[in-house]
Every structure is written in structure tokens, then in C-alpha cells.
Design an enzyme around this catalytic site. Structure first.
Site, PDB file in Angstrom:
ATOM      1  N   CYS A  35       0.821  -1.212   0.000  1.00  0.00           N
ATOM      2  CA  CYS A  35       0.000   0.000   0.000  1.00  0.00           C
ATOM      3  C   CYS A  35       0.851   1.255   0.000  1.00  0.00           C
ATOM      4  CB  CYS A  35      -0.894   0.039   1.228  1.00  0.00           C
ATOM      5  SG  CYS A  35      -2.126  -1.248   1.233  1.00  0.00           S
ATOM      6  N   CYS A 105      -4.132   9.026   5.058  1.00  0.00           N
ATOM      7  CA  CYS A 105      -3.114   8.948   6.102  1.00  0.00           C
ATOM      8  C   CYS A 105      -3.739   9.101   7.483  1.00  0.00           C
ATOM      9  CB  CYS A 105      -2.062  10.047   5.905  1.00  0.00           C
ATOM     10  SG  CYS A 105      -1.122   9.867   4.394  1.00  0.00           S
TER      11      CYS A 105
END
Lengths: 282, 385
Positions: A35, A105
Site C-alpha cells: 500500500c 493517512c
């Protein structure tokens, strides 16, 4: 270049609470190498039942490091019940904002925290990510439950936003239709306005036939011609469209697949979702 | 802004002072239109002609084969679409998986219009299999488009061999040479290249000017119509200042090209060797031998490229990365993936690309700063035990 604010840069360049606690009460990991980002969170409770110490380790970009670091500051001193309520939005607010494409994030921060809490409660040696629900995005391993969560908590209404927040749909893109359906479900069919506007209103018969003809000549015929074939529209009967294959297509053993995968799929996309295509019988 | 150490010359370059001087008059006194009948405008024409000759000199071709465009991307688009339009009976395009998006996206757009597209894969060093290429080129192939040198890794393809293979099979061969021109010597008269794209701002000319080389006799349709300029192939009033600048830049490149392989290569090697020695778990991406003299692409394992770039930026050091985060997409560079670079390394890949304006002091400054940056990020990485 990303437009990071001063606070994000400060937490990236001088992160607080970086590291790992030995013999922690809770461990949470989120993300993976594939990822492009990963976060490992460890915490220890004090005698008063509050989080006494918490540390993070991040593989990722500046916003991933800053999100993780500021989150550790936010949870220090909280009870488990209080910490559990922290959402990705709280993390973004505390940072004073993140670029839209970097929202995932902050979601990774929240998810690692939740995984660490689940690990504390379950007492397992190590907890992975939420495994409830079914995988929708196979590229990044994101489930429908995770997608639903970011949509609800951040009031999202487009597939692009969902990708920015949890990465789902950002790889091969084959799950974007499914994400759209989840958005529609969550928002009570009140999905992105453009999506609805893009769908044509009920067509008159004449408009429908014209649109079918245009779709065939612009979208379908060039594909068949590349393989030496061709197609003719024979008749339209309600939602049933009758066509005939010409040239190479007429003898092609895979014409049946072309009929469904190409002709029907394109007509459903551009004309109406209930179209059924049949080949003219001799 | 404080001191800038510019190691991102594959992205764009500084305009050479001589180039800036050469173009200035055409932004002030000499503003005439070269197509005008009066002397004031018409006099400009000879400067365009001179620029065309300078570029032909650098490429080793005839000046009549130079068509000015607005950028490398325009040249790529024009070459691919122009050939397909001129050869309507042929339906196949061959390219590679590591092309610049200017080529790859254009080819994929043509695929959606019904063309057959073959994207050749590359090995771990970034090289294609010439036998596979040869077996793919057939009578239906209109155009083969393969880059001269890769922008991310600097890997150079054996373009003369590739062009000969394509020529023997009767297809048109285009090469995106945006990264190669000015860095390695070319001689188009002795090659089988039919079409070649180049971009001014990669060789110390300003942005906004490019060239498509079209070998005499190559069938290609006009790409912008509505005027007689560039033999009616690319209509529109000429970007005179940009064209003059590119001509001057080509003259300088021809003069300095030896430096690329001596001074620039030496600096690059000094940087590369020091980084590979001083930073553990670092590896070179691409073909170490067949490579542009100015480019190095190094992967630093367990850490992410954007974090490295932003850390370098604190010292005024400019580089670039193939990590997902820097591109705004969620996947790392298509070039790294095509080469099979593992995810751990692809996300942490950093490209340094030098030019003749770089100095040994700058290289040493980066060598001094890099280990600290790498160590700090590894200290907070969950993958480092």
C-alpha cells in the site's frame, strides 16, 4: 508539490512519540508495504486506567508520519473509551488540515488506534486490521465496512473522495462501481449529483433508437472493425435490442461473448441499464 | 529562496545564459511575424532557418526534416496520431510498458478507438526482448514507438538495432528522445529512425518549444492545420524566441556533449558510489551500463520516497521519486513496476539527474546529508527491526 501546512511539516520533521514500547498493553498495525504506508502503534496503560505512554512507527510520506505523531499526543492521558472515539477527522482538524488526496493517512492513524484497542481488549498477541465485511477493493484489501465508515464519518459523496480517504478504488479501479453503490446505500440513494445528472431521463422511443445507433457506431463498431468484423442494428423492441454480426464476427466462435461483454455492456452503459441484446435468428 | 542544489535535470533544466541572450531580441525589438512581406517581419525568418540548421547539426540530419512544435508531448502525440491517420489500412501499434505517459496514454487512447496495442514488457534491468519485438512487428503494424532513454532510470534502449528491425518489417519507427538529445551523441542520417521527439527545456532551452524530426519520405498527416508554417504540417505563427533559443541550446549541446560523458558522468558516479556505500540496504535501479551519463535511480529500502524528498528539500536539494505518494496516485511508478522492482524498494526510489552546471561541492553536500536523512526515517519505520 503537496501543500502541507507548517504544523504538518513540524510533526514530520520533528515527530513526537516515535518508537515502540516494550511489553505494551495494546499493539495495532495498519497498512502494508504494497500500500505504500504502514503504521505500528503501541501503548501502555497507567494505574489509573488511562493511556500513560504511546509510541508509533510509520513507513510512509510526510502526512502519514505527522498524522501518527499528532494522534499519539491526542490519546495520551485518555481512557480507552475516550480514545476509541477519536476519528480521522479529529486528527485532520488537529493538524490544521491535510491535502484531499492525503486523507487516507489520517484514516490509517485512526484504524491503527482502533486495532490497538481491540488488541488490548482481546488480549491477543497482535491484531491485524478490521476483518469484518467483505473485501471490495482487492488492490488495497479494503472492505465494505471500512468504506462505509469513512463515508459516514467524513460525509463523502463521490467515489473519488472515498479513494482519497481510504484508498479503495485507487489501484486497478475495477471496484469503483461497487463503491458508488455503497455511497448510494449509505446516503439513502442521494449520491453524487453529477452521477444522477449523467444518467439520461426517460427516453422516448425515437431518442432511444438514436442513442443505440450512435453508441453502436461510436463505441462498438470500431472495436469489432479492429478484428475485421462489423455489426448492424436490426430492431429495437422495448428494452430488447436485436443485432446482426457481419464480416469476421459472423463466423467467430467467441461472438457470443462479444455480444454480452461488448455490445450489451456498452449499450447498458450509454443507453439504459435494462437493455438485453440478442442476435438476429436466421 | 536559499541555496538550491538542482539534481532534477530530467524534469527540466536551467536556461543557459547564452540561450537567454540569444532569445531576448525576439521578445523585444525583433517582434515581427516571419511570414510578413515587409523586411521588418521577414528578417526574422533567417533566424528560424539558422536554428533549424543548428538542431539538424546536433541530430545529424537535414534541416528540412525538423518541424518545430510546442513541447515533447505534442511531438509524441503528433507522431503517433499522424502516422495512424496517414496509414488507415494498418491497425496495430507497438510500444513498451516503460514509456513516458505522453506516448503511453496516446497509444492507449488509440486502443480505445479500435487499434490493436502491444505493450512490450521489460526485464529487471529495464531492457526489452528484441526477439519478442521482431515477432510482434507484422504487416498490420502501422507504428512502433519506443523511447531512446528512460526518464526515470536513464536506461538506454538499443535504438539503432530496434529501428533496423522495425524498418526491415516495413513499419514506421518513432522514438521519444526527450531524455537522450544533448546527453548522448545521435546521428540520424546513419540510423533507421523515421520520427524523433525532443523537448527544448530538457537541454537548457526554455519551456514551450519542441521538435518532431520527420525523415524525408515518411508518411504522416498534418497535426495542426490552418496555416502554411512548418510545411503546413504544424500550422500556427512560430514561437520565434523559443525556436531561436532551442537552436542556440543545440549548438551548445553539440559543443558540450563530451562533457556529459566526462564531467557529468564523473559527478554522477561519485554520487552514486558514495550513496550505495554509505547507506545500507540501498540498490541501483536499471541497467548500470547502458544508461544516460547524468541519471542515477537508487532505492532505499523500508522508507518512502516522498519523506526522503521533503527531507532533502529542507537542505535545498532537488530530486524526484517513483513513490506513489509523490505522484498523487496510489501506486508506485509504472516503470518500477514493469521492471519488477519489489514494492519495498519502489516506494523508496529516488532519482538524481545532473547537468553540466552541477559541481563537485554540490555532490559532496548531498553525500554528506543523505545518510542522516535515511537513518532518521528508518528509525521511525516499522520495517526496520
Amino acid at each position: 508539490m503537496w501543500d502541507y501546512n507548517k504544523k504538518v511539516m513540524e510533526y514530520f520533521l520533528h515527530p513526537v512519540n516515535a518508537g515502540e514500547i516494550e511489553n505494551p498493553d495494546g499493539v495495532g498495525e495498519e497498512g502494508s508495504l504494497a500500500c505504500g504506508d504502514m503504521l505500528k502503534l503501541t501503548f501502555k496503560l497507567g494505574k489509573d486506567g488511562r493511556i500513560a505512554d504511546v509510541k508509533f512507527k510509520t513507513f510512509g510520506c510526510a502526512s502519514a508520519i505527522a498524522s501518527a505523531s499528532i494522534m499519539t499526543e491526542m490519546v495520551k492521558g485518555l481512557t480507552i473509551e475516550e480514545a476509541e472515539k477519536i476519528t480521522n477527522k479529529d486528527i485532520v482538524d488537529k493538524l490544521g488540515g491535510l491535502p484531499e488526496q492525503k486523507m487516507h493517512c489520517s484514516v490509517m492513524g485512526m484504524e491503527a488506534l482502533q486495532a490497538a484497542i481491540a488488541n488490548y481488549r482481546g488480549g491477543k498477541a497482535r491484531a491485524g486490521k478490521i476483518t469484518e465485511g467483505k473485501i471490495v477493493c482487492t488492490c488495497f484489501g479494503i472492505t465494505d465496512k471500512e468504506i462505509e465508515k469513512v463515508i459516514i464519518e467524513n460525509d463523502l459523496d463521490s467515489v473519488e473522495q472515498a479513494t482519497n480517504y481510504c484508498k479503495a478504488g485507487g489501484g486497478c479501479g475495477s471496484c469503483r462501481g461497487e463503491i458508488q453503490q455503497i455511497i448510494e446505500k449509505v446516503r439513502g440513494k442521494k449520491a453524487s449529483k453529477e452521477e444522477i445528472a449523467a444518467k439520461p431521463k426517460k427516453l422516448t422511443n425515437l431518442q432511444k433508437i438514436q442513442l443505440i445507433q450512435r453508441t453502436i457506431s461510436e463505441q462498438i463498431r470500431p472495436l469489432l472493425k479492429a478484428d475485421g468484423g462489423d455489426i448492424d442494428l436490426i430492431d429495437v423492441d422495448g428494452s430488447k435490442v436485436i443485432v446482426a454480426f457481419r464480416g469476421m464476427c459472423s463466423q467467430c466462435p467467441t461472438a457470443e461473448f462479444t455480444l454480452k461483454d461488448v455490445v450489451e455492456a456498452r449499450l447498458r452503459e450509454f443507453v439504459s441499464s435494462d437493455i438485453i441484446v440478442e442476435e438476429q435468428s436466421e | 529562496m536559499a541555496k538550491v542544489i538542482y539534481f532534477d535535470n530530467n524534469a527540466t533544466t536551467k536556461v543557459a545564459p547564452e540561450v537567454f541572450e540569444a532569445m531576448k531580441p525576439f521578445l523585444t525589438d525583433l517582434y515581427g511575424n516571419p511570414s510578413s512581406m515587409h523586411t521588418f517581419g521577414g528578417q526574422v525568418e533567417k533566424y528560424i532557418r539558422h536554428s533549424r540548421e543548428s538542431i539538424a547539426g546536433l541530430l545529424g540530419c537535414d534541416s528540412s526534416e525538423i518541424i518545430f512544435t510546442s513541447c515533447g508531448t505534442e511531438s509524441d502525440n503528433a507522431a503517433i496520431k499522424g502516422v495512424l491517420e496517414a496509414l488507415p489500412e494498418k491497425r496495430k501499434i507497438i510500444t513498451t510498458r516503460v514509456e513516458h505517459p505522453a506516448v503511453l496514454a496516446t497509444c492507449r487512447q488509440m486502443q480505445t478507438l479500435g487499434y490493436k496495442l502491444v505493450e512490450l514488457g521489460v526485464n529487471g534491468e529495464g531492457q526489452i526482448d528484441l526477439n519478442e519485438l521482431e515477432s510482434q512487428v507484422d504487416d498490420d503494424t502501422a507504428i512502433v514507438t519506443i523511447m531512446y532513454a528512460n526518464n526515470e532510470t536513464g536506461v538506454i534502449f538499443p535504438i539503432d538495432k530496434i529501428a533496423a528491425i522495425v524498418k526491415a518489417k516495413g513499419a514506421v519507427f518513432h522514438t521519444d528522445a526527450v531524455q537522450a538529445v544533448g546527453k548522448i551523441p545521435l546521428n540520424l542520417d546513419k540510423s533507421n529512425i523515421d520520427l524523433l521527439s525532443l523537448s527544448g527545456h530538457k537541454l537548457h532551452a526554455p519551456k514551450g518549444v519542441g521538435v518532431l524530426y520527420i525523415r524525408k519520405g515518411t508518411r504522416i498527416s498534418p497535426f495542426i492545420i490552418g496555416g502554411h508554417q512548418e510545411k503546413s504540417r504544424r500550422a500556427g505563427t512560430e514561437n520565434v524566441a523559443g525556436i531561436v533559443a532551442l537552436g542556440r541550446a543545440a549548438e551548445l549541446a553539440a559543443k558540450e556533449i563530451k562533457q556529459e560523458n566526462t564531467k557529468v558522468k564523473k559527478l554522477r558516479d561519485r554520487l552514486e558510489n558514495a550513496l550505495l556505500i554509505n547507506c545500507p540496504d540501498a540498490m541501483l535501479n536499471g541497467d548500470k551500463v547502458n544508461r544516460l551519463p547524468n541519471t542515477t535511480n537508487i532505492s532505499f529500502e523500508f522508507i518512502e520516497g516522498e519523506a526522503i524528498l521533503l527531507s532533502l528539500d529542507q537542505f535545498g536539494i532537488c530530486a524526484s521519486s517513483g513513490s506513489a505518494c509523490t505522484s498523487g496516485s496510489l501506486e508506485p511508478s509504472h516503470v518500477m513496476r514493469a521492471m519488477g522492482v519489489p514494492f519495498t524498494a519502489a516506494h523508496g526510489s529516488i532519482r538524481f539527474s545532473l547537468s553540466r552546471y552541477n559541481t563537485e561541492e554540490e555532490v559532496d553536500f548531498v553525500i554528506e546529508k543523505m545518510p542522516g536523512i535515511i537513518n532518521r526515517l528508518r528509525d521511525i519505520s516499522p520495517f526496520v527491526k
